[in-house]
Design a protein around this motif. Structure first.
Motif, PDB file in Angstrom:
ATOM      1  N   ARG A 270      59.276  40.956 -49.481  1.00  0.00           N
ATOM      2  CA  ARG A 270      59.396  39.564 -48.864  1.00  0.00           C
ATOM      3  C   ARG A 270      60.109  39.832 -47.625  1.00  0.00           C
ATOM      4  O   ARG A 270      59.705  39.133 -46.599  1.00  0.00           O
ATOM      5  N   SER A 271      60.698  40.932 -47.528  1.00  0.00           N
ATOM      6  CA  SER A 271      61.585  41.138 -46.089  1.00  0.00           C
ATOM      7  C   SER A 271      60.783  42.063 -45.235  1.00  0.00           C
ATOM      8  O   SER A 271      61.593  42.851 -44.255  1.00  0.00           O
ATOM      9  N   GLN A 272      59.700  42.751 -45.815  1.00  0.00           N
ATOM     10  CA  GLN A 272      58.823  43.714 -45.102  1.00  0.00           C
ATOM     11  C   GLN A 272      59.628  44.909 -44.837  1.00  0.00           C
ATOM     12  O   GLN A 272      59.476  45.600 -43.787  1.00  0.00           O
ATOM     13  N   GLY A 273      60.352  45.473 -45.826  1.00  0.00           N
ATOM     14  CA  GLY A 273      61.178  46.574 -45.365  1.00  0.00           C
ATOM     15  C   GLY A 273      62.370  46.386 -45.186  1.00  0.00           C
ATOM     16  O   GLY A 273      63.210  47.438 -44.736  1.00  0.00           O
ATOM     17  N   ARG A 274      62.867  45.400 -44.538  1.00  0.00           N
ATOM     18  CA  ARG A 274      64.130  45.240 -44.095  1.00  0.00           C
ATOM     19  C   ARG A 274      65.216  45.578 -45.068  1.00  0.00           C
ATOM     20  O   ARG A 274      66.406  46.213 -44.525  1.00  0.00           O
ATOM     21  N   PHE A 275      65.050  44.875 -46.132  1.00  0.00           N
ATOM     22  CA  PHE A 275      66.275  45.011 -47.036  1.00  0.00           C
ATOM     23  C   PHE A 275      65.696  45.859 -48.272  1.00  0.00           C
ATOM     24  O   PHE A 275      64.970  45.457 -49.055  1.00  0.00           O
TER      25      PHE A 275
ATOM     26  N   PRO B  40      64.383  40.666 -37.486  1.00  0.00           N
ATOM     27  CA  PRO B  40      64.462  42.102 -36.691  1.00  0.00           C
ATOM     28  C   PRO B  40      65.820  42.677 -37.286  1.00  0.00           C
ATOM     29  O   PRO B  40      66.844  42.242 -37.545  1.00  0.00           O
ATOM     30  N   ASP B  41      65.812  44.081 -37.141  1.00  0.00           N
ATOM     31  CA  ASP B  41      67.002  44.816 -37.309  1.00  0.00           C
ATOM     32  C   ASP B  41      68.285  44.152 -36.463  1.00  0.00           C
ATOM     33  O   ASP B  41      67.920  44.043 -35.265  1.00  0.00           O
ATOM     34  N   GLY B  42      69.205  44.080 -37.271  1.00  0.00           N
ATOM     35  CA  GLY B  42      70.345  43.732 -36.635  1.00  0.00           C
ATOM     36  C   GLY B  42      70.682  42.299 -36.666  1.00  0.00           C
ATOM     37  O   GLY B  42      71.447  41.746 -36.467  1.00  0.00           O
ATOM     38  N   VAL B  43      69.506  41.450 -37.090  1.00  0.00           N
ATOM     39  CA  VAL B  43      69.782  39.942 -37.026  1.00  0.00           C
ATOM     40  C   VAL B  43      70.162  39.783 -38.429  1.00  0.00           C
ATOM     41  O   VAL B  43      69.545  40.257 -39.219  1.00  0.00           O
ATOM     42  N   ARG B  44      71.455  39.172 -38.487  1.00  0.00           N
ATOM     43  CA  ARG B  44      72.045  38.850 -39.832  1.00  0.00           C
ATOM     44  C   ARG B  44      71.584  37.876 -40.553  1.00  0.00           C
ATOM     45  O   ARG B  44      71.940  36.688 -40.638  1.00  0.00           O
TER      46      ARG B  44
ATOM     47  N   ARG C 178      59.897  39.282 -41.773  1.00  0.00           N
ATOM     48  CA  ARG C 178      61.028  40.224 -41.448  1.00  0.00           C
ATOM     49  C   ARG C 178      61.872  39.840 -40.548  1.00  0.00           C
ATOM     50  O   ARG C 178      61.249  39.720 -39.235  1.00  0.00           O
TER      51      ARG C 178
END
Lengths: 361, 328
Positions: free
Chosen positions: B104-109, A125-129, A123
């Motif tokens: 695969r993105s563990q909930g990010r997307f 991190p949030d905000g990392v594009r 994953r």
């Protein structure tokens, strides 16, 4: 029958270059990066090389899973990524671009956690594009075009860079993605790292096209061939492609001609398909000494400076490995998490049963 | 309440949702200027513009694959596969990418994507157009599979699908596009996933079906009634999520079940229905659960399709056998 030995990989004579083989600026060329930026780039390259060596050792010890080294392609990866602004631009990687991910904001310990085998390591991190590492070759290219189109539709000035290899370019997704990118003028940069081999299959058996970049014309896109072991040249063509995309002029295909000095991954045996002679020649084109010579020529790096840089890199990697290995171990619920935003009753029931069984052990 | 055909209900749902949520967009082959080969998107490009109703190159993998990136950018794509039979050209993007991108993105997307795809036989399409491939997508965890049988459900389930943060494969029975007509509220409503619906009451046997096969079961139930067989018809509406409770309840209530689908027999979703019933309601069964399906042969060209897809006679035959069986 006589035959001429053809060495695979390496850059064509007419590939775009800024530095000569010894890291000296070619006549009439000017450096597109400041000394400070060059030092930053060199550090990423050195970190990548060091990480490869440490990761292979960790894999041999059974501490991480299969690992694909960047080894030999550092200028190609770092030069491309340096052209991006992490605060607004996106990367869709394949799996051999680790320094680009790190430079874009992926924490090193998270990346190592992925190789340790914990899904949380996947994953960004949030905000990392950044999109997740892609395993299904070329599947990320349509995604990159879609995101670029979405940004354009919403008036966002970000651009998207995606990486693939010479092998992946034979997949149908490559064709479909470049074709759509041309039609909708998507702000996307396709960096095709031609490293000579798709596992064992040489470039010469991958395509009869004179260059991979030549295919761009068929999609109405500019295609550029660059010496992928020339950091400055790679940066310059990537920068120009980013500027084009940001200006609304659409996509670019960059063929970065480099060489994979290491096996495909930790499960591969390169000696079955690469001759010692070829490897020797390609080692002589290693991008790291080329940048080192350039920096030394500029007078901004010496042996002591590099040793200090290396020490800080070693420390950074050791800390990241320790952090990743100190992470709470994976557990059975991770088999079920993040499959659905709203999991359905049967999946929930399975999860409960699996958790109960695991606890009972 | 207005009576709409199924394709009108789908078009209305798309238009209303694009009006309500400016992130919603359509992409696919011939969806814009033409309004889709079945006119499911008729007039939407004129209303919402070429960007939000995008005519794409003829390339299913990138229609599905670009939807991944569009969803990541904050759009809500509703790609159209011109026919479900063409989704094999995009199978890797749907099953490996869209379905498991959240994981695969563990909930990010989130993949808030609804893939619309017409399918089904009976309208003399060329080869590869009619195949009922729904079971092939069931083994793609992360993806929901929705199969409306009425105009009312088509609108309500489509609005639910577009708003669901999980990706949905929304299969539309193309023979029913204009044949199926029922009352559809003009306003906004959704039909929840995982709630099967009893569309005809009966006490002797339950016919389990989805999509176009529901209409077949309703017609057959009329004829069975003339023979004194009282059929309940259960419309599953969604295969993932599956309404396990409704299946168990119907098996308990009627003791006899026949499952009907257009897809080939072996490994069709009917097999899952039967397995679920024997797990949940084995001791309520008075007879083996029967299957009426296409044979294990490829979907043929038009001249022989009338023998291929399930018809009233074959369903009746299965009903008679099932009802005629007495428990041990």
């Amino acid at each position: 029958m006589t035959s001429t030995t053809i060495f695979e990989g390496g850059a064509d004579a007419d590939a775009y270059r800024v530095l000569d083989a010894n890291g000296v600026l070619l006549e009439g060329a000017s450096a597109p990066l400041s000394s400070e930026q060059l030092l930053e780039a060199f550090r990423w390259m050195l970190l990548s090389r060091t990480l490869d060596e440490r990761a292979v050792s960790l894999q041999r010890q059974g501490r991480i899973g299969t690992y694909s080294a960047v080894y030999g392609q550092e200028a190609s990866v770092v030069g491309s990524a340096l052209a991006l602004d992490p605060s607004r631009d996106w990367i869709f990687p394949q799996y051999r671009e680790l320094p680009a991910l790190l430079r874009h904001g992926m924490p090193l310990s998270t990346l190592i956690l992925y190789y340790v085998g914990n899904p949380l390591g996947a994953r960004p991190p949030d905000g990392v594009r950044l999109a997740p590492i892609q395993i299904s070759l070329a599947a990320q290219l349509p995604h990159a075009v879609g995101l670029a189109l979405g940004l354009k539709m919403q008036g966002d000035d970000g651009v998207v860079m995606t990486f693939c290899g010479d092998g992946a370019s034979s997949e149908g997704d490559f064709h479909e993605a470049l074709n759509l990118a041309g039609v909708v003028k998507a702000p996307v940069i396709f960096v095709l790292q031609n490293n000579g081999y798709a596992i064992s299959t040489p470039r010469s058996k991958q395509s009869a096209a004179p260059s991979f970049a030549a295919r761009a014309a068929g999609y109405g896109l500019p295609g550029v061939v660059v010496d992928g072991n020339d950091l400055l040249a790679v940066y310059e063509v990537a920068r120009d492609a980013v500027q084009r995309a940001r200006a609304g002029e659409g996509a670019t295909l960059i063929e970065s001609q480099t060489y994979r000095l290491y096996p495909h991954n930790t499960a591969d045996d390169q000696s079955r398909y690469v001759s010692p002679e070829e490897l020797e020649v390609r080692r002589g084109e290693d991008p790291i000494p080329r940048v080192r010579n350039h920096l030394e020529g500029l007078g901004v790096l010496d042996a002591a400076g590099e040793a200090a840089m290396q020490r800080s890199i070693d420390e950074e990697i050791s800390t990241a490995i320790a952090d990743a290995e100190a992470h709470a171990p994976a557990n059975v619920t991770q088999v079920f998490e993040h499959v659905y935003a709203n999991p359905w009753s049967r999946v929930t029931r399975q999860r409960d049963e699996f958790v109960r069984d695991a606890e009972g052990l | 309440m207005p009576v709409l055909t199924m394709v009108e209900a789908i078009r209305q749902a798309l238009e209303q949702e694009m009006e309500r949520d400016e992130r919603v967009m359509i992409l696919g082959e011939d969806v814009g200027r033409l309004g889709g080969v079945f006119r499911a998107t008729d007039g939407l490009q004129r209303r919402f513009g070429e960007a939000r109703v995008l005519d794409t190159p003829l390339a299913e993998a990138v229609i599905a694959g670009a939807s991944v990136g569009l969803a990541m950018s904050g759009m809500v794509p509703v790609p159209e596969m011109q026919f479900l039979g063409f989704t094999h050209q995009a199978f890797h993007q749907i099953a490996d990418q869209i379905a498991r991108y959240r994981f695969r993105s563990q909930g990010r997307f989130s993949m808030q994507i609804t893939i619309r795809a017409p399918f089904g036989g009976g309208v003399r399409t060329p080869e590869m157009h009619s195949d009922a491939l729904e079971a092939q997508f069931i083994q793609s965890p992360g993806l929901k599979v929705v199969m409306p049988a009425s105009a009312y459900d088509a609108k309500g389930l489509l609005l639910e699908a577009i708003r669901d943060p999980d990706p949905v494969l929304f299969c539309e029975p193309l023979r029913g596009y204009r044949l199926v007509k029922d009352e559809v509220p003009e306003g906004d409503y959704t039909v929840p996933f995982g709630k099967a619906k009893i569309v005809r009451e009966g006490s002797d046997v339950t016919l389990v079906a989805w999509s176009a096969a529901v209409q077949l079961c309703l017609r057959t139930a009329e004829r069975a009634a003339e023979e004194g067989i009282s059929c309940r018809v259960l419309d599953l509406r969604t295969l993932v999520p599956l309404d396990v409770e409704a299946l168990a309840q119907c098996a308990e209530d009627t003791g006899r079940v026949v499952v009907v689908h257009e897809a080939p027999y072996t490994g069709g979703f009917g097999a899952e229905v039967i397995a679920t019933i024997q797990e949940e309601a084995f001791y309520s069964l008075e007879a083996p659960v029967a299957r009426v399906a296409a044979p294990d042969t490829p979907y043929p060209i038009a001249g022989v399709e009338e023998w291929y897809i399930p018809n009233e006679e074959r369903v009746l035959k299965a009903l008679r056998r099932t009802v005629g069986t007495t428990g041990a």
